[in-house]
Design a protein around this motif. Structure first.
Motif, PDB file in Angstrom:
ATOM      1  N   ALA A  79     -28.937  26.623 -10.578  1.00  0.00           N
ATOM      2  CA  ALA A  79     -28.060  26.943 -11.491  1.00  0.00           C
ATOM      3  C   ALA A  79     -28.660  28.368 -12.104  1.00  0.00           C
ATOM      4  O   ALA A  79     -27.980  29.091 -12.443  1.00  0.00           O
ATOM      5  N   THR A  80     -30.013  28.348 -12.377  1.00  0.00           N
ATOM      6  CA  THR A  80     -30.849  29.665 -13.001  1.00  0.00           C
ATOM      7  C   THR A  80     -30.272  30.699 -12.147  1.00  0.00           C
ATOM      8  O   THR A  80     -30.079  31.799 -12.730  1.00  0.00           O
ATOM      9  N   GLU A 130     -26.360  31.597 -12.500  1.00  0.00           N
ATOM     10  CA  GLU A 130     -25.976  31.981 -13.808  1.00  0.00           C
ATOM     11  C   GLU A 130     -26.809  33.561 -14.073  1.00  0.00           C
ATOM     12  O   GLU A 130     -26.155  34.627 -14.551  1.00  0.00           O
ATOM     13  N   GLN A 189     -20.603  30.950 -12.318  1.00  0.00           N
ATOM     14  CA  GLN A 189     -20.363  29.999 -13.174  1.00  0.00           C
ATOM     15  C   GLN A 189     -20.742  28.635 -12.449  1.00  0.00           C
ATOM     16  O   GLN A 189     -20.311  28.734 -11.248  1.00  0.00           O
TER      17      GLN A 189
END
Ligand SMILES: NC(=O)c1ccc[n+]([C@@H]2O[C@H](COP(=O)([O-])OP(=O)(O)OC[C@H]3O[C@@H](n4cnc5c(N)ncnc54)[C@H](O)[C@@H]3O)[C@@H](O)[C@H]2O)c1
Length: 264
Positions: free
Chosen positions: A44-45, A48, A53
């Motif tokens: 996710a890091t 992003e 997204q």
């Protein structure tokens, strides 16, 4: 343009992770699910930080209720869209059949077989509500012919092949494409400590990016794929040669080639 949403199981590592990154680079919004929460957090890091997204969540694909809950949450983020379901989570056990405990083999069947079944069943209504939706199931070159030292693993991928072919026909009426990816051995954690006759004969030549690129290309099908209604996507030249060879060679020869490749 409408954002396309992809739901990926086993997304924390290996092929699933690389495919999440590749779809994200192409502007898709990602739903990433795995039992490895720490791996999902770093994914996710990364996505992003690159302006992409992503939503993530814990999912053991053997738990059909949890699968349903994660899909509902995902649909809450996506406005109900499920453009691509990638049933990728899987494990591989290598060795002599009798030496691998039954409990371990049953766990492998639960993840590789029941996990894909759970995903397709729970996702159906979301897929049906999304025009042009696609299910991508991870099969393997080991579903071309039963593989010595990978007996149960190979058998699970025959299941994936059968389910894919059947649902492709059933779900055509609902506008849902169902396809299978067929890589040979790929350099991921799955194959790190695997040493079988076949890995020795054929090597481990593919990387996760090769498979990720093939998945994205299969989802965004070419005109020819559309025309011939392509269901199976061999990944890499070795798999392409093996799958063509197995279609045209007599059964005794296919068996002999597989026996030789397995050094048995
Ligand atoms: N690596 C290969 O040689 C190869 C070849 C052909 C097909 N495949 C298939 O590709 C898929 C991905 O393989 P990979 O090489 O990336 O493996 P990998 O081991 O690198 O990654 C698998 C991921 O699945 C997750 N996972 C395991 N059990 C799970 C469960 N019960 N619920 C949810 N997630 C779970 C793991 O935590 C991991 O993040 C598998 O279906 C595999 O059979 C792999």
């Amino acid at each position: 343009m409408t954002t396309r949403w992809v739901f990926i199981t086993g997304a924390a590592a290996g092929i699933g992770r690389q495919t999440a990154l590749t779809f994200a680079r192409r502007g898709y919004a990602i739903g990433a699910y795995d039992i490895d929460d720490a791996g999902l957090a770093t994914l996710a890091t990364e996505i992003e930080a690159a302006g992409g997204q992503i939503v993530t969540g814990h999912l053991d694909v053997t738990d059909s209720d949890e699968f349903g809950r994660r899909l509902d949450e995902f649909a809450g983020h996506s406005g109900g869209r499920l453009d691509v379901l990638l049933n990728n989570a899987g494990i591989l056990l290598a060795g002599a059949f009798e030496d691998i405990s039954l409990a371990a083999q049953q766990r492998q069947i639960d993840i590789n077989v029941k996990g894909v079944t759970n995903g397709c069943h729970r996702a159906f209504r979301h897929l049906k509500n999304t025009p042009g939706s696609v299910v991508v199931n991870m099969a393997s070159a080991s579903a071309i012919y039963g593989q010595a030292e990978l007996a149960s693993y190979s058998a699970t991928k025959f299941y994936v092949r059968g389910l894919t072919e059947a649902l492709d026909i059933e779900w055509g009426a609902h506008g849902i494409r169902v396809i299978a990816m067929w890589p040979l051995f790929v350099q991921t954690a799955m194959t790190e400590n695997v040493s079988t006759g076949t890995t020795d004969s054929l090597g481990i030549r593919l990387g996760p990016q090769d498979v990720a690129d093939a998945i994205v290309a299969a989802v965004e099908e070419t005109r020819i794929d559309k025309l011939i209604h392509r269901v199976h996507y061999a990944v890499g030249t070795q798999t392409k040669a093996m799958s063509v060879g197995s279609r045209f060679s007599p059964a005794w020869l296919t068996r002999l080639v597989n026996k030789r490749l397995a050094h048995s």
